[in-house]
Design a protein around this motif. Structure first.
Motif, short mmCIF file in Angstrom:
data_model
loop_
_atom_site.label_atom_id
_atom_site.label_comp_id
_atom_site.label_asym_id
_atom_site.label_seq_id
_atom_site.Cartn_x
_atom_site.Cartn_y
_atom_site.Cartn_z
N MET A 155 4.30 6.60 -6.61
CA MET A 155 4.79 7.85 -6.01
C MET A 155 3.64 8.63 -5.36
SD MET A 155 7.92 7.62 -6.31
CE MET A 155 8.23 5.93 -6.75
N ARG B 93 3.30 9.81 -1.54
CA ARG B 93 3.05 11.22 -1.22
C ARG B 93 1.89 11.33 -0.23
NH1 ARG B 93 2.09 13.67 -6.51
NH2 ARG B 93 4.26 13.11 -6.82
N VAL C 206 5.85 27.19 -1.17
CA VAL C 206 5.19 25.96 -1.62
C VAL C 206 4.75 25.11 -0.44
CG1 VAL C 206 5.44 23.88 -3.01
CG2 VAL C 206 6.47 26.02 -3.80
N ASN D 229 -0.72 21.89 -4.72
CA ASN D 229 -0.94 22.34 -6.09
C ASN D 229 -0.23 21.34 -6.98
OD1 ASN D 229 -1.14 23.68 -8.50
ND2 ASN D 229 0.30 25.31 -7.97
N GLU D 230 -1.00 20.38 -7.50
CA GLU D 230 -0.36 19.29 -8.24
C GLU D 230 -0.82 19.30 -9.68
OE1 GLU D 230 -0.02 15.68 -5.97
OE2 GLU D 230 -0.35 14.50 -7.77
N PHE D 231 0.08 19.65 -10.57
CA PHE D 231 -0.27 19.68 -11.99
C PHE D 231 -0.22 18.26 -12.53
CE2 PHE D 231 1.13 20.05 -16.47
CZ PHE D 231 -0.02 20.66 -16.97
N LEU E 149 -0.54 15.97 -15.60
CA LEU E 149 -0.55 15.98 -17.07
C LEU E 149 -1.62 15.07 -17.64
CD1 LEU E 149 3.09 15.92 -18.48
CD2 LEU E 149 1.20 17.31 -19.28
N GLY F 298 -3.52 17.50 -19.71
CA GLY F 298 -2.96 17.50 -21.06
C GLY F 298 -2.04 18.70 -21.24
N THR F 299 -1.40 18.78 -22.40
CA THR F 299 -0.51 19.91 -22.65
C THR F 299 -1.28 21.00 -23.38
OG1 THR F 299 0.14 19.13 -24.83
CG2 THR F 299 1.42 18.30 -22.98
N ASP F 300 -0.70 22.21 -23.39
CA ASP F 300 -1.34 23.31 -24.12
C ASP F 300 -1.55 22.93 -25.57
OD1 ASP F 300 -1.43 24.78 -21.85
OD2 ASP F 300 0.28 26.08 -22.33
N SER G 38 -4.44 21.57 -10.91
CA SER G 38 -4.19 22.96 -10.61
C SER G 38 -5.01 23.85 -11.53
CB SER G 38 -2.71 23.25 -10.81
OG SER G 38 -2.40 23.07 -12.18
N ALA G 39 -5.42 23.27 -12.66
CA ALA G 39 -6.08 24.10 -13.67
C ALA G 39 -7.46 24.54 -13.20
CB ALA G 39 -6.20 23.31 -14.95
N GLU H 101 8.38 13.23 -5.00
CA GLU H 101 7.55 12.27 -4.27
C GLU H 101 6.86 12.97 -3.09
OE1 GLU H 101 9.98 8.82 -3.39
OE2 GLU H 101 9.08 8.76 -1.40
N HIS H 102 7.55 13.95 -2.52
CA HIS H 102 7.01 14.72 -1.41
C HIS H 102 6.03 15.78 -1.93
CE1 HIS H 102 7.01 17.22 2.23
NE2 HIS H 102 7.32 18.24 1.47
N GLN I 48 5.21 17.65 -5.82
CA GLN I 48 5.58 17.88 -7.21
C GLN I 48 5.86 19.36 -7.47
OE1 GLN I 48 2.63 16.85 -10.25
NE2 GLN I 48 3.42 14.78 -10.14
N GLU I 49 5.05 20.22 -6.89
CA GLU I 49 5.23 21.65 -7.15
C GLU I 49 6.58 22.13 -6.61
OE1 GLU I 49 2.72 24.41 -5.10
OE2 GLU I 49 3.26 26.06 -6.44
N ALA J 289 4.52 22.06 -20.44
CA ALA J 289 3.21 21.62 -20.94
C ALA J 289 2.15 22.71 -20.83
CB ALA J 289 2.75 20.38 -20.19
N GLU K 153 -0.14 28.16 -17.98
CA GLU K 153 -0.80 28.55 -16.74
C GLU K 153 -0.01 28.06 -15.52
OE1 GLU K 153 -4.88 27.28 -16.64
OE2 GLU K 153 -5.04 27.80 -14.51
N TYR K 154 0.40 26.78 -15.59
CA TYR K 154 1.17 26.20 -14.48
C TYR K 154 2.53 26.90 -14.36
CZ TYR K 154 3.55 22.74 -11.57
OH TYR K 154 4.25 22.13 -10.57
N GLN L 98 2.30 30.04 -12.52
CA GLN L 98 2.21 29.85 -11.06
C GLN L 98 3.60 29.64 -10.46
OE1 GLN L 98 -0.40 26.49 -10.63
NE2 GLN L 98 -2.12 27.55 -11.58
#
Lengths: 374, 304
Positions: free
Chosen positions: A230, A234, A326, A333-335, A337, A341-343, A373-374, B49-50, B52-53, B97, B100-101, B104
């Protein structure tokens, strides 16, 4: 010590006999691996059982098999876990991996469906010129990101279960495409666009994946090949605007436009738009070939002409606003994981993170690669 | 129970019989549907796919709208589409998760006065049937048991994988629920190769042959296993398995004629609704096997 029943799929193509099941009882401690069970059966019961293995520590990738129908490493599967996922009869089933020809018993031929395809994606770094005097400088996040695909040990578990490959053996496949992301995601590589154009234009390339999640489920190393595919899509569509002959980029763009306009999907527009629009030469034969189905659907009142042609739904203002904000960002802005990681994972590690942050120069890498993004 | 109800897009478009059958079945199961009519498409994995946000923000918006209903008494959010379940769960995993995110994303939603708080419960109708209504209760509601009806379950990828994200485990075997529901309704579950495989729909515009080959194979496997029909909780699977079935049959060079039912349709038949009330007349493949059976039990359906 406990007893475990292993049912092993046996097949020797050279004999001409059909495959059959062979059952053996082995005695081992429950935390021992299925591989040790197979080896005990081979050493003590039947020396003709064919199995490939080497490191026995889940790092060489030799002992990929299916245990109770699920692919994985025999050396990385505990006997007690295998028993827990066995059927009601309490017998652990061990089969060779799928999508690959069988050489003997549990040993499959990975050459054509795996190794040739790994070679096909140019699995080495094509360095940027001019070569810097010292090392290439890259952001920390971009390297953590590619470590996910670097974790691949080439065991073939994902290839074994790939549902696209099941119907299209020419599909480049999850392992090789994850390998490709290892270089497309690497800011030091100079051939991102060429790599993506090659895999986008190939009918059996990045757009041949159906997002079935089988490879994510299969991988014993957390590579998540589908997620890497994916990402390839992108970057191909959004960063390089590669208009592939398979309509991959067009379909994605048409879908996004469709939701921006209608809020919910208006299917009647999506299909022709995915081929370039209702009157595009590419769309016409597609629309003609689907005419009989359209006629039946109209006849059965599955849809009405009005519903197909008009746009009864318009995107609410809130949806339009989300697209505006967006899609208007300068940088994605791509989070991620895998990187962040998670909180819950990070609880108590904040101080360490601050120390690392303080030790590193701030800002984005000079090549503009995406980070978390962090 | 009362649910914040997200029907999805396809259930109101090319498979509108799904939306209709859910509306018909809900009161019989004592489910009050509060439809989220301002909510938006889940993105079906394509928007993610385009960007994520973008997908995460769009689904956070739907969740926030659902949470408004939950504050006003709805028990949870319910969807009727495997693909919505999977795509929304994926976004929820990221949103839940990181605070912070999430902040946003909520910043973008704030223009509309919406905010998503982590931890929404969003379940497919299939999960609600088993976990909230319960199979024992469902059995007591059956008026026309599906005796002798041989049903092949077809789950759809998004509702069975990845197992950790979807909380599928031995204590909660959500990847076996469809089998359990068929049995609870009195039907016979058909074991065939394709039940948990991909219908091929996502690549229908990219590699039509491979897409139709997948649909065709699973349908042919079901024919070989002597299934009377398939049942699916995913309208996108329904498109490839029913709407595209004539093309799939050409691709695999076989006659298929395998009726494919939406989950609420199968439930509705057992609860005593007529095939017409459930919109079975709108399918591309006429559900003849199901109708013959229904006639024997329910009486004439007329109007065909």
């Amino acid at each position: 010590m406990a007893e475990f029943k292993l049912k092993i799929r046996r097949y020797d193509p050279e004999t001409g006999a059909a495959p059959y099941w062979d059952e053996h009882t082995v005695e081992l401690e429950p935390h021992r691996s299925v591989l040790e069970g197979i080896l005990q059966a081979r050493n003590e019961k039947d020396g003709s059982i064919g199995v490939r293995c080497s490191c026995r520590s889940a790092i060489c990738g030799s002992c990929g098999v299916r245990v109770n129908g699920k692919p994985g490493l025999a050396c990385h599967t505990h006997l007690d876990d295998a028993l827990a996922s066995a059927g009601e009869d309490g017998v652990i089933e061990v089969e060779p991996m799928g999508n690959m020809p069988i050489i003997k018993d549990l040993i499959v031929d990975m050459d054509a469906v795996h190794w040739k395809k790994i070679q096909r994606v140019t699995p080495w770094l094509i360095g940027k010129e001019p070569v810097p005097e010292r090392e290439y400088i890259v952001s920390r996040e971009s390297m953590i990101d590619v470590t996910q695909s670097m974790a691949c040990i080439q065991c073939g578990a994902c290839v074994s279960d790939c549902l696209s490959m099941e119907v299209d053996p020419l599909f480049v496949g999850p392992a090789a495409l994850a390998k490709s992301y290892r270089f497309v995601g690497d800011p030091r590589d100079a051939a991102h666009e060429q790599r993506l154009k090659d895999l986008g234009e190939d009918k059996h390339g990045i757009y041949d994946c159906t997002h079935c999640f089988k490879c994510i489920e299969a991988c014993p190393k957390g590579v998540a090949p589908m997620n890497q595919i994916m990402r390839l899509r992108r970057i191909a569509g959004n960063d390089f605007h590669i208009k592939d002959r398979n309509n991959g980029e067009r379909h994605e763009a048409a879908f996004v436009k469709n939701i921006e306009k209608n809020g919910i999907l208006h299917e009647a527009d999506l299909l022709p738009d995915s081929y370039g629009g209702k009157f595009h030469p590419r769309a016409v034969p597609e629309l003609i070939s689907s005419l009989p189905i359209v006629m039946t659907a109209l006849l059965r009142r599955k849809m009405t002409p009005a519903k197909a042609l008009l746009h009864p739904h318009e995107a609410p203002e809130g949806v339009k606003r989300i697209f505006e904000v967006v899609e208007g960002r300068d940088q994605r802005n791509e989070f991620n994981l895998y990187i962040s990681g998670t909180d819950a994972d990070n609880e108590g590690t904040a101080e360490v993170a601050e120390l690392i942050e303080a030790a590193e120069p701030a800002g984005v890498a000079p090549d503009g690669t995406e980070g978390s993004s962090a | 129970m009362k649910v914040a109800y997200w029907p999805g897009c396809v259930s109101r478009g090319f498979t509108s019989e799904l939306h209709g059958s859910m509306a018909a079945v809900a009161p019989m199961l004592n489910i009050e549907l509060v439809e989220l009519d301002r909510a938006n498409c889940c993105g079906a994995g394509v928007i993610a796919e385009h960007s994520q946000e973008l997908a995460d923000t769009l689904n956070a918006r739907t969740f926030a709208l659902a949470q408004q209903e939950i504050t006003q008494g709805a028990d949870l959010m319910m969807n009727i589409c495997s693909t919505c379940q999977g795509a929304q769960s994926e976004c929820q995993q990221r949103l839940d998760a990181s605070a912070e995110y999430r902040a946003q994303v909520n910043e973008t939603l704030s223009d509309e006065g919406l905010e998503y708080q982590d931890g929404i419960i969003n379940k497919n109708f299939l999960w609600v049937l088993v976990e909230d209504i319960g199979l024992d209760k469902l059995k007591t509601l059956v008026r026309n048991p599906l005796t002798d009806l041989r049903v092949g379950p077809f789950y759809g990828c998004y509702i069975v994988r990845p197992t950790d994200r979807l909380d599928i485990n031995r204590a909660q075997p959500r990847d076996e629920y469809l089998d359990q529901v068929i049995e609870a309704l009195g039907g016979t579950v058909i074991d065939y190769a394709g039940s948990h495989k991909c219908c091929g729909f996502p690549i229908i515009t990219m590699n039509k042959e491979a897409s139709l080959e997948q649909a065709g194979r699973h349908l042919a496997d079901a024919v070989d296993a002597e299934a009377d029909c398939l049942v699916t909780p995913c309208p996108l699977c329904h498109l490839n398995l029913d709407l595209q079935q004539p093309m799939a049959a050409k691709q695999v060079k076989r006659e298929l004629n395998m009726p494919v039912l939406h989950l609420p349709q199968l439930v509705g038949l057992a609860l005593g609704l007529s095939p017409e009330d459930l919109g079975l007349q709108h399918h591309i493949v006429k559900p003849t096997a199901v109708i013959d059976w229904s006639q024997a039990v329910v009486g004439g359906v007329g109007g065909w």
